[in-house]
Motif scaffolding. Structure first.
Motif, short mmCIF file in Angstrom:
data_model
loop_
_atom_site.label_atom_id
_atom_site.label_comp_id
_atom_site.label_asym_id
_atom_site.label_seq_id
_atom_site.Cartn_x
_atom_site.Cartn_y
_atom_site.Cartn_z
N ARG A 84 0.81 -1.22 0.00
CA ARG A 84 0.00 0.00 0.00
C ARG A 84 0.84 1.27 0.00
O ARG A 84 0.56 2.19 -0.77
N CYS A 88 1.87 3.02 5.64
CA CYS A 88 1.10 1.92 6.22
C CYS A 88 2.01 1.07 7.12
O CYS A 88 2.87 0.34 6.61
N SER A 116 4.16 -0.78 -5.48
CA SER A 116 3.33 0.16 -4.74
C SER A 116 2.94 1.32 -5.66
O SER A 116 3.71 1.70 -6.54
N LEU A 180 -6.00 2.22 -3.98
CA LEU A 180 -4.96 1.37 -3.40
C LEU A 180 -5.07 -0.04 -3.97
O LEU A 180 -6.14 -0.43 -4.46
N TYR A 203 -6.27 -5.49 5.26
CA TYR A 203 -4.84 -5.14 5.22
C TYR A 203 -4.08 -5.56 6.47
O TYR A 203 -2.84 -5.57 6.46
#
Length: 221
Positions: A84, A88, A116, A180, A203
Motif C-alpha cells: 500500500r 502503512c 506500490s 490502493l 490489510y
C-alpha cells in the motif's frame, strides 16, 4: 514471533490509542466498516489466482530504471508483493518479514520485488526505513495492480479518516486519486504462470513469508 502475531500486536496498540494519532471510536468504526465492505464485495475472489497467467508489466525502480516482468522471470521465479505505501505500518512489517527471509528465497533461485502506487521518493524511503535489499517498483495509478484485479477506490468516509491521520494518498502517490491495491503476494514462474497467490482485502492480515519456501522448493525440483 510469526508475522501475523506482530500485525495483531500492532493493531491492538493502534486501537488502544498507543500511536501518536489516537483514533476516535467513530474513526475505528469507519475503518472496520470499509474493510468489511471490501470483503463483502467479493473483489478478492476475482483477483488473479494460482494457475492464472500474470500480465507483463514494465515499472520503474526507485532509481528510475525500468523493470519488466519478462526480465525478472528470465532466470527464475518471482516473488511479487503488492504494497500500500510507506505510510502503512502493517505493510512495513510485511516488508521487513520478507527481507528477513529474502536470503532463503534467493538461495532457491527467486527474485523478490514489491509494487506500490507510491512515488519513487517514497519507495526509497521505504527501502531505507525498513533496510530492504529488494526493489519497490512504482505503479502510477495502481494500473498494474488493476491488471492483477487488486485495485480499489476508497469510500469517502474512509478518505476523511486517512486525511486526519496524515495519510494523504494523492501526495504519497503523486496522483490525484484515492486508490490502493489490496495487499497480495504471488509466486510467478518463468512461464508467467502464477504458482502461489494470496490476496486479502483485510490489510491487517498477511501470510507468513515461510509459506513461500515450499512453493519455491517445488519449482526448483
Amino acid at each position: 514471533m510469526i508475522l501475523q502475531d506482530k500485525l495483531d500486536a500492532l493493531r491492538t496498540d493502534f486501537e488502544a490509542g498507543r500511536f501518536p494519532r489516537v483514533p476516535t471510536a467513530a474513526q475505528l468504526e469507519t475503518m472496520d466498516r470499509a474493510t468489511k465492505e471490501l470483503i463483502a464485495s467479493g473483489q478478492a475472489a476475482h483477483a488473479l489466482k494460482k494457475g492464472d497467467r500474470a500480465p507483463n508489466f514494465e515499472l520503474n525502480d526507485p532509481d528510475g530504471s525500468p523493470v519488466r516482468l519478462l526480465d525478472l522471470v528470465a532466470s527464475g521465479p518471482l516473488v511479487l508483493t503488492f504494497y500500500r505505501g510507506v505510510w502503512c505500518p502493517y505493510c512495513n512489517l510485511d516488508l521487513g518479514a520478507l527481507e528477513a527471509v529474502r536470503p532463503e528465497l534467493e538461495a532457491l533461485g527467486a527474485h523478490l520485488v514489491a509494487i506500490s502506487p507510491q512515488t519513487a521518493a517514497n519507495s526509497r524511503k521505504s527501502q531505507r526505513d525498513n533496510k530492504l535489499n529488494f526493489p519497490i517498483l512504482s505503479d502510477p495509478g495502481a494500473k498494474t495492480a488493476q491488471a492483477f484485479g487488486l485495485r480499489f477506490e476508497l469510500p469517502g468516509d474512509l478518505i476523511e479518516v486517512y486525511k486526519s491521520f496524515g495519510s494523504d494518498l494523492p501526495r504519497f502517490n503523486g496522483m490525484n486519486e484515492w486508490a490502493l491495491p489490496m495487499p497480495a503476494r504471488y509466486v510467478i514462474g518463468r512461464d508467467y504462470v502464477i504458482e502461489y497467490a494470496e490476496v486479502n482485502p483485510d490489510y491487517s492480515r498477511r501470510p507468513d513469508p515461510s509459506e513461500l519456501l515450499p512453493v519455491l522448493k517445488r519449482l526448483q525440483r
